[in-house]
Write an enzyme that holds these catalytic residues in place. Sequence first.
Site, PDB file in Angstrom:
ATOM      1  N   GLU A 246       0.796  -1.224   0.000  1.00  0.00           N
ATOM      2  CA  GLU A 246       0.000   0.000   0.000  1.00  0.00           C
ATOM      3  C   GLU A 246       0.829   1.275   0.000  1.00  0.00           C
ATOM      4  O   GLU A 246       0.527   2.223  -0.693  1.00  0.00           O
ATOM      5  CB  GLU A 246      -0.982  -0.025   1.174  1.00  0.00           C
ATOM      6  CG  GLU A 246      -2.036   1.066   1.087  1.00  0.00           C
ATOM      7  CD  GLU A 246      -3.297   0.718   1.870  1.00  0.00           C
ATOM      8  OE1 GLU A 246      -3.486  -0.447   2.215  1.00  0.00           O
ATOM      9  OE2 GLU A 246      -4.089   1.629   2.122  1.00  0.00           O
ATOM     10  N   GLU A 370      -3.791   5.609  16.021  1.00  0.00           N
ATOM     11  CA  GLU A 370      -3.758   4.701  17.177  1.00  0.00           C
ATOM     12  C   GLU A 370      -3.228   3.327  16.755  1.00  0.00           C
ATOM     13  O   GLU A 370      -2.418   2.729  17.464  1.00  0.00           O
ATOM     14  CB  GLU A 370      -5.162   4.567  17.783  1.00  0.00           C
ATOM     15  CG  GLU A 370      -5.659   5.810  18.534  1.00  0.00           C
ATOM     16  CD  GLU A 370      -6.179   6.925  17.633  1.00  0.00           C
ATOM     17  OE1 GLU A 370      -6.232   6.730  16.389  1.00  0.00           O
ATOM     18  OE2 GLU A 370      -6.516   8.002  18.152  1.00  0.00           O
TER      19      GLU A 370
END
Lengths: 386, 386, 336, 336
Positions: A246, A370
């Site tokens: 990605e 996170e």
Amino acid sequence: MDLTFTPEQTAFQEELRTWFAANRPTDPPDDEDAAYQWRRQWQKTLHGAGLAGVHWPKEYGGRGATLSETAIFFEELGRAGAPLPADVLGLLLAGPTLMVWGSQEQKDRLLPTILDAEESWCQGFSEPDAGSDFGAVKTRAVKDGDDWVVTGQKVWTSGAQYAKWCMLVARTGDPAEAGGPAKHKGLTYFVLDMESPGVEVRPLVQITGSPEFNELFLDEVRIPDSAVVGGVGNGWKVALTTLMNERAGLAFFLQVRLRQQLDALVDRAAGAGGTDGVIDDPVVADKIADLHLRTEALRLLAWKGLTAIERYGQPGPEGSLGKWLWSETNQQLVEVAADVFGSEALIDGEPWAYELLRARGNSIEGGTTEIQKNIVAERVLGLPRV
Amino acid sequence: MDLTFTPEQTAFQEELRTWFAANRPTDPPDDEDAAYQWRRQWQKTLHGAGLAGVHWPKEYGGRGATLSETAIFFEELGRAGAPLPADVLGLLLAGPTLMVWGSQEQKDRLLPTILDAEESWCQGFSEPDAGSDFGAVKTRAVKDGDDWVVTGQKVWTSGAQYAKWCMLVARTGDPAEAGGPAKHKGLTYFVLDMESPGVEVRPLVQITGSPEFNELFLDEVRIPDSAVVGGVGNGWKVALTTLMNERAGLAFFLQVRLRQQLDALVDRAAGAGGTDGVIDDPVVADKIADLHLRTEALRLLAWKGLTAIERYGQPGPEGSLGKWLWSETNQQLVEVAADVFGSEALIDGEPWAYELLRARGNSIEGGTTEIQKNIVAERVLGLPRV
Amino acid sequence: MRFELSEDQQEIQRTARELLAERSSFTQVRAAGEARREDDALWAELRDLGWPGIAVDEAHGGSGLGVIELAAIAEELGRAVAPVPFLGTALAGLVVQHDASDGDRERWLPGLASGELRGAVTLPGDAVPVPGASDEGLVVVAGADGPQLHAPGSGVAVAVDAIDPTRGHGRVTVAGAAPRDGGPGGGLDRATIVVAAELVGVLQRALEATVDYVKDRKQFGVPVGSFQAVKHEAAQMLRDVEVAKVLVANAAWVADAGDQAKLSEAAALAKAAASAAGRRVSAQAIQLHGGIGFTWEADLHWLFKRAQIDAVLLGGAGHHRQRIARYAVPRAAAAV
Amino acid sequence: MRFELSEDQQEIQRTARELLAERSSFTQVRAAGEARREDDALWAELRDLGWPGIAVDEAHGGSGLGVIELAAIAEELGRAVAPVPFLGTALAGLVVQHDASDGDRERWLPGLASGELRGAVTLPGDAVPVPGASDEGLVVVAGADGPQLHAPGSGVAVAVDAIDPTRGHGRVTVAGAAPRDGGPGGGLDRATIVVAAELVGVLQRALEATVDYVKDRKQFGVPVGSFQAVKHEAAQMLRDVEVAKVLVANAAWVADAGDQAKLSEAAALAKAAASAAGRRVSAQAIQLHGGIGFTWEADLHWLFKRAQIDAVLLGGAGHHRQRIARYAVPRAAAAV
């Protein structure tokens, strides 16, 4: 330490600069569909010069560029102010995944039309209740004769309205496995033909007002068994290949784009105070210096990560840190811009206002901040999962 | 809204200002033992004026001050640059706990010598492997005739070298309960006579070089059954009373001390640039303004918290936020001081160098910042524990 | 020392909250925002209730209440992201009443108090889209030498589509530096406090929506609100909001207590805290909602967008921190 | 493009690390720190190995290697908090070699290269305790018009007990402003990079100690390193260290590549990043150790204290960020 390019790399960089200077695309049209066609045309132009898939092996029609050359390509693409090709998902994700896991038949059918922008791709991984949790995928595929019958919902499928194909992950195992200990086992990776009956695409409007993403509804869609990639029940592994691809080249593109935004901001901040080419307000100067520092660190981290991959076959901590640092830096940049540019960052339709809103997505898309911190702590520092 | 004092409160404030002006203690001696005696003398002076335990009920020899008056007392104590009384643990923690849970005999014996500084107290809650986790207490107390025989280790016992008494929490239940689901059940709260055989106090030197705390070793120490406070097995509840009392008045004292440190810093920062009573460096000005803002917010939060307690009998979110905000602000202040004061903050023995090091403990002592944030999230915002 | 609204003030706030829960739900805000049209019916209703004139002298057609009451109402309008031209009108009323001449008071206050005349306030040299500024209304530019009043039709305001589409904005370009103090009579200070109060309302709503969401939303089999990172970020949001709240409450009280010596400092503290919290809390609300929070559908963006404007209106956090530093020096000199 | 040390450079670093693990353990650092006495035997050993002169020209008795090699050694000495007067001596060697006259080079470099003469570098107008500054050594004040060299016995340095007791410091009070650039020949820039490199070593050690501790230490029945808040704070420490590391590596490379045009900017970036990380990471290491981290016994404080000095030596983060902003402007003007 050697932070210079080899003569071959320098030659490639110069070739690209010359080519981009001669082939810089016109300004994009405002209309969304027209803008997509404009980016599709841009990909065809790149393809004509052998630049649509520089990182693709030559056997698949690519240029067979090394990682460093691919990085140079994306840096120069960004530096030229040129857009990414229309089917970035096909070029960076679907293509490389098929090269690893696809059948010969799948490769022959699907790879060529990626490069020449004849057919484009979207990605059907995320679901409304799954978010960052792959194991919670609920979209079901049930075998019926030679077909799979698929029902479910996907979200965040950018480009779905233009896509011919979708990288789809669905649950072929027991539905009760979703969220359970065997949650990754029953997943299978399909190539879905977006023109199949039962496929519905609905635009999902962002806080920017643009429908950059879509929701994808699948109602008893039939997918032939031949469209399974990498074997039934092996979807988690195949999807990981997609995810690993990605950000490889994109990190370089994003880093250069950040640099360009920052340069535009610095130029304005210096001009605004306007005495002798310095930023008159020391508080603004302090913030801009920090942005400059972070942007330079991102460039260096990207190259350091590449060295690690080239020499040791695996990335160092740089990759995982990069996404986090990039999103935070871009968000800080647009806030400083709101102070420096005033109105322009708060009036609808102004580019800086778009950036101010769009940047909020940076720390969510492609894995929230996170999640990135968890990854750094667990996979890089080796802290216990629980 | 009414942010003025009542005439009675103003009168009390004025009485205190007059008294502190007339009774300001001399500078403290350098020697640690001498400094303790100096603070003990200061407590005796306060006691002579009826000010050692302003918040204690009159029946126990206090002034029976309201919460607001107690707050005013600690604000004025801090504003006068005066030290806390020597036995702050006895006055703020042990005394109020005994008033709630102690037997008549315990109150009669123990309370008077707190006020007059004849006998002082330390707190034996924390253990090396327990830290913030009360349920992990391992110090054991085993019944033997009319006595309990106690063996174990405590840490962070400030003032233990001077203390006659210790608030001790030990495990009287099954040792296997430590850390388990019934971990809080088997705890008992004792008053330990520090002169008992088997008690050993070892100074624990801090990064400042001062032995502000101690380790406390207990080797088969005998404690009479009459020294149990609040009943066998009830130690968790009794200890909670102690903990709830911990920051009531101190918040006002700490807030005023922070204000004084900040004023000294601002005065210097303005003098350093030195043109017309402003801080010439806008970056420093920006940071100092933020410190000023936080310090003012702490003062207001403390008073708002008091309103909530006085009107509704329970604190609002202000108390839990205060400790966290105070420690962070103090740590930021000492870093700005290191920039403004230069050498003075980096040379051993200079007050600002001591502050630079000492401030690191602020976010650990009395519950780490991580614990404070958990408390805010779970008890104030109601987020689930897991 | 009683750090809470009086019974009467609480009643005003409660009434406002209940009315706006009914009349300015997110469905209604969405309708106004998507059409870029303020809610005229709601505005008419608020005018009938006398809200625009709540802090205007009775002699000029107002209710003669203070900044505390006005701030309480502004907070509720912020919480509801109410699509009405209240803020600018109320701010103009404050500046005209406290900083302008008797003649200007008589000329402009009755219209502002009734809401018949819209108003707006901005600083010279500022390029922020100004809520309420239009060529049909009174535009006040609060300069170092007192307020300049630009009558309707003066052409000083050019309508712009701000990122907050729930009310009208204008661009007002007048050269000059922002004043160091808060207006000759403290009108600009009072206006600054009221902007901070609206912002606190916006943030309080964003915090509540976030807490509700993370309690409910499950991921990896548990509520996302049980993750420690989410807890700590939510705790930080609360802290930011609480710090802004107490400083705004204090400033409003100082204004109404008439303590002119402390007013500018108190106002700067309130706005610096609210502006800093404004950006952080509204952004973190989106973050803790994850992908959903980034969608048009989720309604958080109304809060985020209004917070961005309010955060810079009448000076951002940095501007007010430079002012605070100036007040900190004599204070320290007196104390040390 | 190869972003790592060469084989030879790695060998130098590995050798240094192994030697110092043996000769500058925390036990040895503690002995030196508690006695406030540098380790003369270790210093003699390092002198025999030629470390002080590693980057001094061979013509003047050094090894003629570059900033990369010197930075690698400084990083290891920082990691070990080695109680030797290496840093000041090496910094003085860099400034004399690159920014001073031929005469001064001949006069001072041989002594600095052998370590027989101790050195120190500071900025005019700075009041930081300067490692290595003493009346027995050469004190270099790197001013806007080039370095002033104060010979031993000049009395310019007054010995002080800095909070870092593991090496000697002096206070050098010379009026004047810090230079905007990094020395006429880039000597001050190189010295700045080497301070940043030492700091990176200190921080790397603090990070590693913290990660080891939180994996091991249990609370509430699990390793504290399994709490998400601890994980995220440790991740932030790593990020701070990595950012400083790549910028220091880049600056050292720019210095040795002789790219004078980019040197000052690269040095400022390296020091700004290392100084900011220096305070944050060393403080966070104590925090994540909890109460233990705050004790004298835990050894973290040697790292914390050295980090505080290095963070401000030759300019703190704020000083260098103001410099960076000046370099950012022409860069942007060229690009836009």
